[in-house]
Write a protein that holds these residues in place. Structure first.
Motif, short mmCIF file in Angstrom:
data_model
loop_
_atom_site.label_atom_id
_atom_site.label_comp_id
_atom_site.label_asym_id
_atom_site.label_seq_id
_atom_site.Cartn_x
_atom_site.Cartn_y
_atom_site.Cartn_z
N GLU A 118 7.65 36.04 -21.40
CA GLU A 118 7.20 36.86 -20.27
C GLU A 118 5.70 36.70 -20.05
OE1 GLU A 118 8.34 40.94 -20.99
OE2 GLU A 118 10.33 40.32 -21.65
N PHE A 119 4.94 36.80 -21.12
CA PHE A 119 3.49 36.66 -21.00
C PHE A 119 3.10 35.28 -20.47
CE2 PHE A 119 3.34 40.17 -24.23
CZ PHE A 119 2.67 41.09 -23.42
N GLN A 120 3.83 34.26 -20.88
CA GLN A 120 3.56 32.92 -20.38
C GLN A 120 3.83 32.83 -18.88
OE1 GLN A 120 6.14 30.63 -22.90
NE2 GLN A 120 4.68 30.53 -24.59
N LYS A 121 4.94 33.40 -18.44
CA LYS A 121 5.33 33.32 -17.03
C LYS A 121 4.45 34.18 -16.15
CE LYS A 121 7.95 32.05 -13.61
NZ LYS A 121 7.93 30.64 -13.14
N PHE A 122 4.04 35.34 -16.64
CA PHE A 122 3.33 36.29 -15.78
C PHE A 122 1.84 36.00 -15.65
CE2 PHE A 122 6.73 39.77 -16.54
CZ PHE A 122 7.62 39.02 -15.80
N SER A 123 1.42 34.87 -16.19
CA SER A 123 0.06 34.42 -15.88
C SER A 123 0.00 33.92 -14.43
CB SER A 123 -0.37 33.30 -16.84
OG SER A 123 0.51 32.19 -16.74
N GLU A 124 1.18 33.70 -13.85
CA GLU A 124 1.28 33.28 -12.45
C GLU A 124 1.28 34.50 -11.53
OE1 GLU A 124 4.90 31.09 -12.14
OE2 GLU A 124 4.42 29.76 -13.83
N GLU A 125 0.95 34.25 -10.26
CA GLU A 125 1.01 35.31 -9.24
C GLU A 125 2.46 35.66 -8.92
OE1 GLU A 125 -1.43 36.82 -6.68
OE2 GLU A 125 -2.50 36.72 -8.59
N PRO A 126 2.74 36.90 -8.52
CA PRO A 126 4.08 37.22 -8.02
C PRO A 126 4.43 36.33 -6.82
CG PRO A 126 2.83 39.23 -8.43
CD PRO A 126 1.86 38.09 -8.56
N ASP A 127 5.69 36.19 -6.55
CA ASP A 127 6.16 35.36 -5.45
C ASP A 127 6.02 36.13 -4.14
OD1 ASP A 127 7.44 33.73 -3.63
OD2 ASP A 127 9.15 33.29 -4.92
N TRP A 128 4.79 36.09 -3.58
CA TRP A 128 4.51 36.87 -2.37
C TRP A 128 5.33 36.38 -1.18
CZ3 TRP A 128 2.77 41.05 -3.98
CH2 TRP A 128 1.75 41.14 -4.94
N LYS A 129 5.61 35.10 -1.13
CA LYS A 129 6.40 34.57 -0.01
C LYS A 129 7.79 35.20 0.02
CE LYS A 129 8.14 30.27 2.04
NZ LYS A 129 8.21 28.78 1.90
N PHE A 130 8.43 35.30 -1.15
CA PHE A 130 9.76 35.91 -1.19
C PHE A 130 9.68 37.40 -0.87
CE2 PHE A 130 13.17 38.15 -3.37
CZ PHE A 130 14.28 37.49 -2.86
N LEU A 131 8.69 38.09 -1.43
CA LEU A 131 8.57 39.52 -1.18
C LEU A 131 8.34 39.81 0.30
CD1 LEU A 131 6.45 40.70 -4.26
CD2 LEU A 131 8.92 40.87 -3.92
N ARG A 132 7.49 38.99 0.94
CA ARG A 132 7.25 39.19 2.38
C ARG A 132 8.51 38.88 3.19
NH1 ARG A 132 2.08 37.01 1.23
NH2 ARG A 132 2.86 34.89 1.57
N GLY A 133 9.22 37.84 2.80
CA GLY A 133 10.39 37.43 3.56
C GLY A 133 11.56 38.38 3.44
#
Length: 317
Positions: free
Chosen positions: A233-248
């Motif tokens: 989880e810590f490795q993955k969450f160094s990335e930004e949330p998927d704003w494109k999916f959330l907006r869509g």
């Protein structure tokens, strides 16, 4: 449909069930409606021990007046089966599972258990279960109509000393091993385990949560998987949330945040409101916390909040 009113006729206990998903024994906690209009799939945080959420699942079913079936799905290798006097603890023979593998596991559940049903699915996720739910939503958008994230863990919080300490612990195989052995030692004697849980992390917990902690959490294989999954989880969450999916999909998404929750900090609330302004955002101010399901009052309040969101969702379908 008469949602949100409490009726003792719909006060039903959740039943455990075990099923095999792609070769992995899986623990479910479920209540089946005789005439469901939707299916709610609840995905827990980490640890993914669904017995912690029993009061929440039962409250949600009751508040929805039996109009929805509710299933809570546990993570792989986070449970214990007892047959007579024999317990089966580590079904995966020591294997550890990443965040991505746990996501695939939940997609498999929809594919194998819900695919032949025409009933729409609503995902409800807690903590990292919110992230898992978003990924499941992406891969099963033909079935999922709405998603609710509770106290969501979607990104790292650099200001949290607790997260920093946990990250260091999970990053070290040696520390993970030592910690797992220590926790397992505490759980060897049933009397000790209940005393330890009630005097430490579970001082305000309900009996249901204390029982779950003693029977499931204080196990070597469980803690090893908790820490290994947390590392990924810590490795993955160094990335930004998927704003494109959330907006869509913002009209199909809702989040509930807590006042002082380092896993789902309020700066994430602000980021979501800026990047996906139509996402339904709420802040819980009733004095519950990230571990809401460990108290009866927290389980009931959050179930009421989710039921209200579902009612609003169904009015637009």
């Amino acid at each position: 449909m008469g949602f949100l009113s409490v009726n003792s006729d719909h006060s039903i206990k959740a039943s455990p069930r075990f099923c095999n998903l792609s070769g992995h024994m899986t623990e479910l906690l479920e209540i089946h409606s005789p005439n469901p209009t939707l299916h709610i799939l609840f995905i827990p945080g980490n640890p993914g021990i669904i017995n912690f959420y029993k009061d929440f699942v039962e409250s949600l079913y009751e508040l929805l007046q039996g109009n929805a079936s509710v299933t809570a799905i546990g993570h792989i290798s986070y449970f214990l089966i007892i047959l007579g006097e024999v317990s089966f603890q580590d079904w995966e023979h020591g294997r550890l599972f990443t965040l991505e593998e746990q996501i695939n596991h939940k997609v498999d559940f929809i594919t194998h258990e819900l695919q032949n049903s025409n009933i729409p699915v609503i995902l409800v996720g807690h903590s990292v279960g919110s992230y898992i739910s978003i990924e499941v939503f992406k891969r099963a958008s033909h079935k999922v109509v709405y998603f609710v994230g509770l106290y969501p863990f979607l990104t790292l919080n650099a200001e949290s000393s607790k997260q920093t300490a946990i990250k260091k612990l999970t990053a070290s195989p040696t520390l993970r091993l030592i910690f797992s052995l220590f926790v397992a030692l505490m759980g060897l004697i049933p009397g000790w385990s209940r005393f330890i849980v009630t005097k430490t992390i579970g001082s305000s917990w309900s009996d249901t949560a204390i029982d779950a902690g003693c029977s499931h959490l204080l196990k070597y294989h469980t803690i090893r998987n908790v820490l290994f999954m947390a590392m990924t989880e810590f490795q993955k969450f160094s990335e930004e949330p998927d704003w494109k999916f959330l907006r869509g999909n913002q009209d199909q998404i809702a989040f509930l945040f807590g006042i002082d929750d380092h896993w789902g900090p309020l700066f994430l609330f602000e980021e979501i409101s800026k990047n996906a302004p139509n996402v339904s955002l709420s802040i819980e101010k009733e004095g519950h916390d990230h571990a809401f399901s460990c108290t009866v009052a927290g389980s009931r309040w959050v179930a009421q909040h989710v039921a209200t969101l579902i009612q609003k969702c169904l009015s637009t379908l």
